[in-house]
Design a protein around this motif. Structure first.
Motif, PDB file in Angstrom:
ATOM      1  N   CYS A 154       0.854  -1.217   0.000  1.00 50.35           N
ATOM      2  CA  CYS A 154       0.000   0.000   0.000  1.00 50.35           C
ATOM      3  C   CYS A 154       0.874   1.245   0.000  1.00 50.35           C
ATOM      4  O   CYS A 154       0.717   2.134   0.865  1.00 50.35           O
ATOM      5  CB  CYS A 154      -0.956  -0.012   1.197  1.00 50.35           C
ATOM      6  SG  CYS A 154      -2.329  -1.136   1.012  1.00 50.35           S
ATOM      7  N   ILE A 155       1.770   1.309  -0.962  1.00 53.98           N
ATOM      8  CA  ILE A 155       2.732   2.416  -1.003  1.00 53.98           C
ATOM      9  C   ILE A 155       2.028   3.768  -1.105  1.00 53.98           C
ATOM     10  O   ILE A 155       2.525   4.771  -0.583  1.00 53.98           O
ATOM     11  CB  ILE A 155       3.754   2.200  -2.159  1.00 53.98           C
ATOM     12  CG1 ILE A 155       4.966   3.109  -1.997  1.00 53.98           C
ATOM     13  CG2 ILE A 155       3.120   2.352  -3.519  1.00 53.98           C
ATOM     14  CD1 ILE A 155       5.874   2.725  -0.862  1.00 53.98           C
ATOM     15  N   HIS A 156       0.832   3.763  -1.721  1.00 54.02           N
ATOM     16  CA  HIS A 156       0.077   5.016  -1.830  1.00 54.02           C
ATOM     17  C   HIS A 156      -0.377   5.497  -0.450  1.00 54.02           C
ATOM     18  O   HIS A 156      -0.440   6.680  -0.175  1.00 54.02           O
ATOM     19  CB  HIS A 156      -1.122   4.832  -2.774  1.00 54.02           C
ATOM     20  CG  HIS A 156      -2.074   3.759  -2.353  1.00 54.02           C
ATOM     21  ND1 HIS A 156      -1.780   2.412  -2.458  1.00 54.02           N
ATOM     22  CD2 HIS A 156      -3.304   3.826  -1.792  1.00 54.02           C
ATOM     23  CE1 HIS A 156      -2.803   1.710  -2.004  1.00 54.02           C
ATOM     24  NE2 HIS A 156      -3.733   2.541  -1.591  1.00 54.02           N
ATOM     25  N   ARG A 157      -0.686   4.561   0.428  1.00 61.14           N
ATOM     26  CA  ARG A 157      -1.086   4.928   1.800  1.00 61.14           C
ATOM     27  C   ARG A 157       0.142   5.334   2.615  1.00 61.14           C
ATOM     28  O   ARG A 157       0.071   6.279   3.414  1.00 61.14           O
ATOM     29  CB  ARG A 157      -1.785   3.742   2.471  1.00 61.14           C
ATOM     30  CG  ARG A 157      -3.196   3.463   1.949  1.00 61.14           C
ATOM     31  CD  ARG A 157      -3.750   2.191   2.582  1.00 61.14           C
ATOM     32  NE  ARG A 157      -3.850   2.296   4.029  1.00 61.14           N
ATOM     33  CZ  ARG A 157      -4.952   2.642   4.703  1.00 61.14           C
ATOM     34  NH1 ARG A 157      -6.061   2.895   4.029  1.00 61.14           N
ATOM     35  NH2 ARG A 157      -4.958   2.725   6.021  1.00 61.14           N
ATOM     36  N   ILE A 158       1.243   4.621   2.414  1.00 60.51           N
ATOM     37  CA  ILE A 158       2.467   4.949   3.172  1.00 60.51           C
ATOM     38  C   ILE A 158       2.900   6.383   2.866  1.00 60.51           C
ATOM     39  O   ILE A 158       3.301   7.128   3.758  1.00 60.51           O
ATOM     40  CB  ILE A 158       3.589   3.944   2.820  1.00 60.51           C
ATOM     41  CG1 ILE A 158       3.213   2.540   3.302  1.00 60.51           C
ATOM     42  CG2 ILE A 158       4.910   4.358   3.449  1.00 60.51           C
ATOM     43  CD1 ILE A 158       4.169   1.445   2.837  1.00 60.51           C
ATOM     44  N   LYS A 159       2.776   6.763   1.605  1.00 59.77           N
ATOM     45  CA  LYS A 159       3.162   8.134   1.216  1.00 59.77           C
ATOM     46  C   LYS A 159       2.290   9.174   1.902  1.00 59.77           C
ATOM     47  O   LYS A 159       2.696  10.317   2.081  1.00 59.77           O
ATOM     48  CB  LYS A 159       3.079   8.281  -0.301  1.00 59.77           C
ATOM     49  CG  LYS A 159       4.264   7.644  -1.016  1.00 59.77           C
ATOM     50  CD  LYS A 159       4.124   7.717  -2.523  1.00 59.77           C
ATOM     51  CE  LYS A 159       5.308   7.046  -3.198  1.00 59.77           C
ATOM     52  NZ  LYS A 159       5.068   6.819  -4.630  1.00 59.77           N
ATOM     53  N   GLN A 160       1.069   8.761   2.270  1.00 62.12           N
ATOM     54  CA  GLN A 160       0.169   9.686   2.987  1.00 62.12           C
ATOM     55  C   GLN A 160       0.355   9.581   4.506  1.00 62.12           C
ATOM     56  O   GLN A 160      -0.421  10.166   5.269  1.00 62.12           O
ATOM     57  CB  GLN A 160      -1.284   9.344   2.643  1.00 62.12           C
ATOM     58  CG  GLN A 160      -1.658   9.599   1.203  1.00 62.12           C
ATOM     59  CD  GLN A 160      -3.012   8.993   0.841  1.00 62.12           C
ATOM     60  OE1 GLN A 160      -3.701   8.441   1.691  1.00 62.12           O
ATOM     61  NE2 GLN A 160      -3.362   9.074  -0.418  1.00 62.12           N
ATOM     62  N   GLY A 161       1.324   8.800   4.927  1.00 60.70           N
ATOM     63  CA  GLY A 161       1.574   8.653   6.358  1.00 60.70           C
ATOM     64  C   GLY A 161       0.698   7.615   7.025  1.00 60.70           C
ATOM     65  O   GLY A 161       0.629   7.530   8.252  1.00 60.70           O
ATOM     66  N   LYS A 162      -0.014   6.801   6.211  1.00 58.37           N
ATOM     67  CA  LYS A 162      -0.891   5.781   6.784  1.00 58.37           C
ATOM     68  C   LYS A 162      -0.196   4.421   6.753  1.00 58.37           C
ATOM     69  O   LYS A 162       0.814   4.240   6.072  1.00 58.37           O
ATOM     70  CB  LYS A 162      -2.189   5.698   5.980  1.00 58.37           C
ATOM     71  CG  LYS A 162      -3.023   6.952   5.998  1.00 58.37           C
ATOM     72  CD  LYS A 162      -4.234   6.735   5.097  1.00 58.37           C
ATOM     73  CE  LYS A 162      -5.049   7.991   4.929  1.00 58.37           C
ATOM     74  NZ  LYS A 162      -6.060   7.835   3.869  1.00 58.37           N
ATOM     75  N   GLU A 163      -0.817   3.461   7.434  1.00 57.10           N
ATOM     76  CA  GLU A 163      -0.308   2.093   7.383  1.00 57.10           C
ATOM     77  C   GLU A 163      -0.935   1.370   6.205  1.00 57.10           C
ATOM     78  O   GLU A 163      -1.991   1.786   5.701  1.00 57.10           O
ATOM     79  CB  GLU A 163      -0.701   1.355   8.671  1.00 57.10           C
ATOM     80  CG  GLU A 163      -0.020   1.866   9.920  1.00 57.10           C
ATOM     81  CD  GLU A 163      -0.534   1.148  11.158  1.00 57.10           C
ATOM     82  OE1 GLU A 163      -1.762   0.988  11.296  1.00 57.10           O
ATOM     83  OE2 GLU A 163       0.309   0.728  11.980  1.00 57.10           O
ATOM     84  N   PRO A 164      -0.336   0.260   5.773  1.00 55.91           N
ATOM     85  CA  PRO A 164      -1.006  -0.538   4.743  1.00 55.91           C
ATOM     86  C   PRO A 164      -2.396  -0.975   5.216  1.00 55.91           C
ATOM     87  O   PRO A 164      -2.621  -1.129   6.432  1.00 55.91           O
ATOM     88  CB  PRO A 164      -0.079  -1.746   4.579  1.00 55.91           C
ATOM     89  CG  PRO A 164       1.258  -1.272   5.024  1.00 55.91           C
ATOM     90  CD  PRO A 164       0.992  -0.276   6.109  1.00 55.91           C
ATOM     91  N   ALA A 165      -3.314  -1.153   4.271  1.00 54.37           N
ATOM     92  CA  ALA A 165      -4.716  -1.433   4.629  1.00 54.37           C
ATOM     93  C   ALA A 165      -4.846  -2.680   5.492  1.00 54.37           C
ATOM     94  O   ALA A 165      -5.636  -2.705   6.441  1.00 54.37           O
ATOM     95  CB  ALA A 165      -5.540  -1.587   3.354  1.00 54.37           C
ATOM     96  N   CYS A 166      -4.060  -3.706   5.194  1.00 52.49           N
ATOM     97  CA  CYS A 166      -4.166  -4.956   5.955  1.00 52.49           C
ATOM     98  C   CYS A 166      -3.734  -4.755   7.401  1.00 52.49           C
ATOM     99  O   CYS A 166      -4.290  -5.358   8.326  1.00 52.49           O
ATOM    100  CB  CYS A 166      -3.342  -6.062   5.292  1.00 52.49           C
ATOM    101  SG  CYS A 166      -1.593  -5.673   5.133  1.00 52.49           S
ATOM    102  N   VAL A 167      -2.756  -3.884   7.598  1.00 54.17           N
ATOM    103  CA  VAL A 167      -2.250  -3.604   8.952  1.00 54.17           C
ATOM    104  C   VAL A 167      -3.275  -2.770   9.711  1.00 54.17           C
ATOM    105  O   VAL A 167      -3.592  -3.047  10.880  1.00 54.17           O
ATOM    106  CB  VAL A 167      -0.892  -2.872   8.881  1.00 54.17           C
ATOM    107  CG1 VAL A 167      -0.409  -2.479  10.273  1.00 54.17           C
ATOM    108  CG2 VAL A 167       0.142  -3.740   8.185  1.00 54.17           C
ATOM    109  N   ALA A 168      -3.813  -1.764   9.028  1.00 54.75           N
ATOM    110  CA  ALA A 168      -4.763  -0.860   9.683  1.00 54.75           C
ATOM    111  C   ALA A 168      -6.023  -1.595  10.125  1.00 54.75           C
ATOM    112  O   ALA A 168      -6.641  -1.219  11.122  1.00 54.75           O
ATOM    113  CB  ALA A 168      -5.121   0.272   8.729  1.00 54.75           C
ATOM    114  N   THR A 169      -6.376  -2.634   9.394  1.00 50.06           N
ATOM    115  CA  THR A 169      -7.640  -3.317   9.685  1.00 50.06           C
ATOM    116  C   THR A 169      -7.475  -4.511  10.618  1.00 50.06           C
ATOM    117  O   THR A 169      -8.466  -5.061  11.085  1.00 50.06           O
ATOM    118  CB  THR A 169      -8.296  -3.771   8.354  1.00 50.06           C
ATOM    119  OG1 THR A 169      -9.678  -3.966   8.567  1.00 50.06           O
ATOM    120  CG2 THR A 169      -7.717  -5.067   7.851  1.00 50.06           C
TER     121      THR A 169
END
Lengths: 185, 322
Positions: A120-135
């Motif tokens: 989820c490199i697009h999320r990492i660039k926004q400072g977020k975690e990968p979707a699988c990790v976040a959920t």
């Protein structure tokens, strides 16, 4: 540059498949294909059985055979250490799929390029975690920078024994597993 | 404690299917073209100033090679999922990727093999060429026959080995991941090249000569195959399991068992038949029946070589590190 890794703490996995669903939703993964999966194996002899729930995904290897076997340079190792695909350059020769010992890749139906987990490199660039990790409700999946000693991944890996999948393949994976039996109760 | 895996969830477990029969055809045609080029090049390099009629079979092999190569390249192109992105092969060079070497090798090799084919056409046979520019090109290339033969000899070796390297570098697929495979593919390529020359040759002496060559090549092929299996058998668990499809006659693997039986029948049959033909040929005149048997043996060699590639491509995909 950060050194992104994922730690999968199998002690906390309950096999809810939320990571699989989140990944499919976040990344628009086509039907019948998965960027991540939860492998369930039952081992032993009755009545002494043990079930293992093991989340698998692209290992973003330090020595990725998919990259070295890509004839056009479509698969590449980015500066942050993740393995990415330039879809425009991909010819769909499937050499990367054959080369991956983790079976992490598939051909995107209808479009023909090789696809896989991008962390989820697009999320990492926004400072977020990968979707699988976040959920992940059990906090089984942990993502972070291994070069930061304060990061959760660094702390987890320093306090428990960890292993990687298929070390004999020589790929030096960046996904680490903490197995149930790795820490004495 | 004995550990047995009793269940794996099928919902998200990947079923790998990467390459299909088109890749087998590509590997077979690539090997065959390599064999034709090498055999024809050796004949041209070793021959002195020969009567054009004596060279006719060599010329036929040289003329056939680029078309076989083109046929094979068409099938690998068919296997690509993005046909219109093929140009990317030639906009980059990835030294660690065998397929990149193959793309460039075949891309440069095809025009070279065409030039070599044309250089083989002597003045007496140029009237067979359809277009005037081809006749002029053949006349211009003819003096370069020997240098071109040296180049296509190297090209043939490269293509023959490449068809094996393409699979053998893949650590993830234990059946393919063996250093024996590229050498095996090269020897098999030479055998198929010799087999096709036996089929297209007009003269009995040529057929007998290439049957003798094929005897050695098939024997080497069989020895390499045994070593290949032995190498897997004495290696790690994944490698041991990788050859199971050929010896396990279950519903999943039955087709590979049949392929193995066919290979185990066709090669020895061809070998015995060739031995008998050579024995008769050495006595003197070759009868029509002997020449037919030589052609039949050549067909068996070609069939076995194709079955090997078909079986290996499919069976290799069933194998994985564990």
């Amino acid at each position: 540059m950060p050194r992104y890794v994922m730690v999968i703490d199998q002690r906390n996995c309950i096999g809810c498949y939320a990571c699989v669903a989140a990944c499919k939703t976040e990344n628009d993964v086509p039907l019948e294909h998965f960027r991540t999966r939860v492998v369930e194996t039952v081992q032993g002899e009755f009545p002494n059985l043990r079930m293992e729930l093991r989340s698998e995904l692209c290992n973003h290897c330090d020595n990725p055979p998919c990259v070295s076997n890509c004839p056009t340079g479509a698969s590449y190792k980015s500066k942050d250490g993740t393995v990415q695909i330039n879809r425009n350059r991909c010819v769909g020769c499937k050499a990367c799929i054959a080369a991956c010992p983790y079976d992490a890749r598939y051909i995107y139906p209808g479009q023909g390029f090789a696809d896989k987990c991008t962390l989820c490199i697009h999320r990492i660039k926004q400072g977020k975690e990968p979707a699988c990790v976040a959920t992940c409700i059990g906090a089984s999946r942990v993502f972070g920078d291994l070069d930061d000693p304060q990061s959760k991944v660094s702390q987890l890996l320093s306090e428990a024994n960890s292993s990687v999948l298929l070390p004999e393949a020589g790929t030096r994976p960046r996904v680490f597993y903490i197995r149930k039996q790795s820490k004495p109760d | 404690m004995e550990i047995t895996i009793t269940g794996v969830n099928a919902i998200t477990y990947p079923s790998l299917h990467i390459w299909n029969w088109t890749v087998s055809v590509y590997l077979f045609c690539g090997g065959l073209a390599a064999g034709l080029l090498i055999m024809s090049a050796i004949a041209n390099l070793r021959a002195g100033p020969a009567n054009p009629e004596d060279r006719v079979d060599t010329v036929r092999a040289a003329l056939l090679a680029p078309f076989v190569l083109m046929f094979g390249m068409f099938f690998i192109w068919l296997d690509l999922e993005r046909h219109f992105n093929t140009y990317w092969f030639f906009l980059s060079f990835e030294p660690a990727a065998p397929m990149s070497w193959g793309g460039w090798g075949l891309g440069l090799g095809l025009p070279l093999s065409l030039a070599y084919a044309l250089s083989n056409v002597s003045q007496e046979h140029r009237q067979w060429l359809r277009f005037d520019f081809l006749k002029e090109l053949a006349a211009w290339l003819n003096p370069y026959l020997k240098p071109l033969a040296k180049i296509v000899f190297a090209l043939g070796i490269f293509i023959g080995i490449y068809t094996g390297v393409l699979l053998s570098v893949l650590v993830a697929r234990p059946l393919w991941n063996t250093p024996v495979l590229p050498i095996h593919c090269l020897v098999s390529a030479l055998a198929t090249g010799a087999a096709v020359i036996i089929l297209i040759a007009t003269r009995g002496s040529t057929q007998l000569f290439f049957t003798k060559i094929n005897l050695w090549l098939i024997t080497t092929d069989l020895i390499l195959m045994v070593f290949d299996f032995l190498g897997h058998l004495t290696s790690g668990a994944s490698h041991r399991e990788s050859i199971l499809p050929f010896f396990t006659y279950t519903s999943q693997y039955f087709v590979f068992g049949v392929a193995f039986v066919l290979i185990a029948l066709l090669f020895p049959l061809a070998l015995v038949s060739m031995l008998l033909c050579v024995k008769e040929g050495n006595k003197g005149e070759l009868s029509g029946a002997t020449r037919f048997r030589m052609k039949l043996s050549a067909v068996m060699v070609l069939a076995a070589a194709f079955i090997i590639r078909l079986a290996w491509v499919y069976a290799g995909q069933l194998t994985k590190l564990s």
